[in-house]
Design an enzyme around this catalytic site. Structure first.
Site, mmCIF file in Angstrom:
data_model
loop_
_atom_site.group_PDB
_atom_site.id
_atom_site.type_symbol
_atom_site.label_atom_id
_atom_site.label_comp_id
_atom_site.label_asym_id
_atom_site.label_seq_id
_atom_site.Cartn_x
_atom_site.Cartn_y
_atom_site.Cartn_z
ATOM 1 N N ARG A 26 0.805 -1.224 0.000
ATOM 2 C CA ARG A 26 0.000 0.000 0.000
ATOM 3 C C ARG A 26 0.838 1.274 0.000
ATOM 4 N NH1 ARG A 26 -2.017 2.576 4.426
ATOM 5 N NH2 ARG A 26 -1.392 0.802 5.712
ATOM 6 N N TYR A 66 12.237 -16.780 0.824
ATOM 7 C CA TYR A 66 13.092 -15.723 1.354
ATOM 8 C C TYR A 66 14.572 -16.057 1.159
ATOM 9 C CZ TYR A 66 8.709 -14.685 3.862
ATOM 10 O OH TYR A 66 7.408 -14.432 4.177
ATOM 11 N N LEU A 82 8.052 -8.073 7.392
ATOM 12 C CA LEU A 82 7.486 -9.264 8.035
ATOM 13 C C LEU A 82 6.987 -8.931 9.442
ATOM 14 C CD1 LEU A 82 10.331 -11.747 7.020
ATOM 15 C CD2 LEU A 82 7.992 -11.745 6.130
ATOM 16 N N HIS A 87 11.758 -10.186 12.277
ATOM 17 C CA HIS A 87 12.696 -9.171 11.785
ATOM 18 C C HIS A 87 14.147 -9.541 12.057
ATOM 19 C CE1 HIS A 87 9.558 -5.667 11.736
ATOM 20 N NE2 HIS A 87 9.241 -6.666 10.932
ATOM 21 N N LYS A 105 9.742 -1.117 11.600
ATOM 22 C CA LYS A 105 9.879 -1.029 13.054
ATOM 23 C C LYS A 105 8.952 -2.047 13.717
ATOM 24 C CE LYS A 105 5.779 0.767 13.166
ATOM 25 N NZ LYS A 105 4.664 -0.002 13.764
#
Length: 351
Positions: A26, A66, A82, A87, A105
């Site tokens: 988005r 991945y 993710l 992370h 974050k």
């Protein structure tokens, strides 16, 4: 000419996407498409059909997973949107594969892990950026300049709040195994804002995190921070609230307020409101696309060859979040805190 071929042009950062999360589709990928010097070349997702669809939309190629994406020669940097609990693993694997990293974050759920990854990136000359997009918006620099110029006198305290309405059942924010919870999702914004406005060295005086007993994650919280000179910050956050995104600074001679502080749309015209004894002044600023600015910052930092430039701030922020987490759960007992921290460390799957 597809993105991989465009990526061969000198100076173009070839980007790989690890996970087709909503924020990537988005906001970030459209920003990549309109930013010079960067091109999406590869996409990996748990759902391979979804990866292929996104890749086709941007003229990229789909990777089988991945790990395969990290082995590609046509990927210079990866974007990691993710779930939070994943992370650390995939950021580390990307750095070890020689890729620059832009990670959503929080970078990790553990301050020591964050520091270790920052050190790893630095040792390999790689860029590691935590994707706090709002820090790139010039409205905050404008506020800092006003404060430095004494627009409201001496700063006494900061009040900041970021809150969102409840999410649908099953949302990853409600899953402890994926690193959910209000602190990691929305609380980090007012904490980062306090650091931007008051500088480093903030200590946690007190904190409260309200946990949903059925979901096992915190859904709201409040924090009191203190600087060495007695200046304080009062922070509120949650994900069962009326949408709120603002901060205000109280001074000895006035008050400054900024709404839409954290996630303003690109066409939003920020208004800094200053209240003094003589009246109210409204300073309207130009619209600014902070998402595109974040992507541009990644490109610029990689191009500079200077490696990570946000490492120290990222580590300080992670340490402050850890202090809030400890203080917020202290009244529940040491055993309860350890159990919740262990839950946050459990790996999960991409949603």
């Amino acid at each position: 000419m597809n993105a991989a071929e465009r990526g061969t042009a000198a100076g173009t950062v070839r980007l790989g996407l690890l996970g087709c999360a909503d924020i990537a589709l988005r906001r970030v990928l459209p920003a990549v498409a309109r930013t010079g010097g960067i091109a999406l070349t590869a996409v990996a997702a748990r759902d391979t059909a979804r990866a292929a669809q996104v890749a086709q939309q941007y003229g990229a190629e789909a990777a089988a997973g991945y790990a395969e994406l990290l082995e590609r020669d046509d990927v210079d940097a990866v974007y990691v949107p993710l779930p939070s609990a994943l992370h650390a693993e995939w950021t580390e694997r990307a750095l070890l594969a020689g890729k620059h990293v832009l990670a959503e974050k929080p970078l990790t759920l553990d301050a020591a892990e964050t520091a270790r990854l920052v050190d790893l990136a630095r040792s390999r000359g790689l860029v590691l950026m935590e994707n706090f997009m709002f820090v790139h918006h010039p409205q905050h620099r404008h506020v800092r300049r006003l404060l430095d110029e004494g627009a409201i006198g001496d700063v006494r305290t900061v009040h900041a709040a970021f809150a969102i309405p409840p999410r649908p059942d099953g949302d990853i924010r409600y899953r402890a195994d994926l690193g959910g919870g209000a602190l990691f999702d929305v609380g980090v914004y007012p904490l980062r804002a306090a650091q931007l406005l008051l500088g480093p060295g903030l200590e946690v005086v007190g904190a409260d995190l309200r946990t949903d007993p059925e979901r096992g994650v915190d859904v709201a919280g409040s924090v009191l921070l203190r600087r060495h000179d007695g200046v304080t910050a009062h922070l509120t956050f949650g994900m069962e609230h009326h949408y709120t995104s603002r901060y205000e600074v109280l001074g000895s001679g006035g008050r400054l307020r900024l709404d839409h502080a954290f996630t303003p749309p690109a066409d939003h015209r920020p208004v800094v409101v200053i209240e003094r004894r003589g009246g109210v002044e409204e300073l309207e600023l130009e619209p600014f696309d902070q998402v595109t600015a974040a992507v541009r910052a990644l490109v610029t930092t990689i191009g500079s060859g200077a490696g990570t430039t946000t490492g120290e701030a990222t580590v300080r922020h992670a340490e402050l979040v850890a202090d809030v987490h400890r203080a917020g759960h202290a009244r529940r007992g040491r055993a309860g805190t350890a159990r919740r921290l262990a839950e946050y460390a459990v790996g999960g799957e991409e949603i």
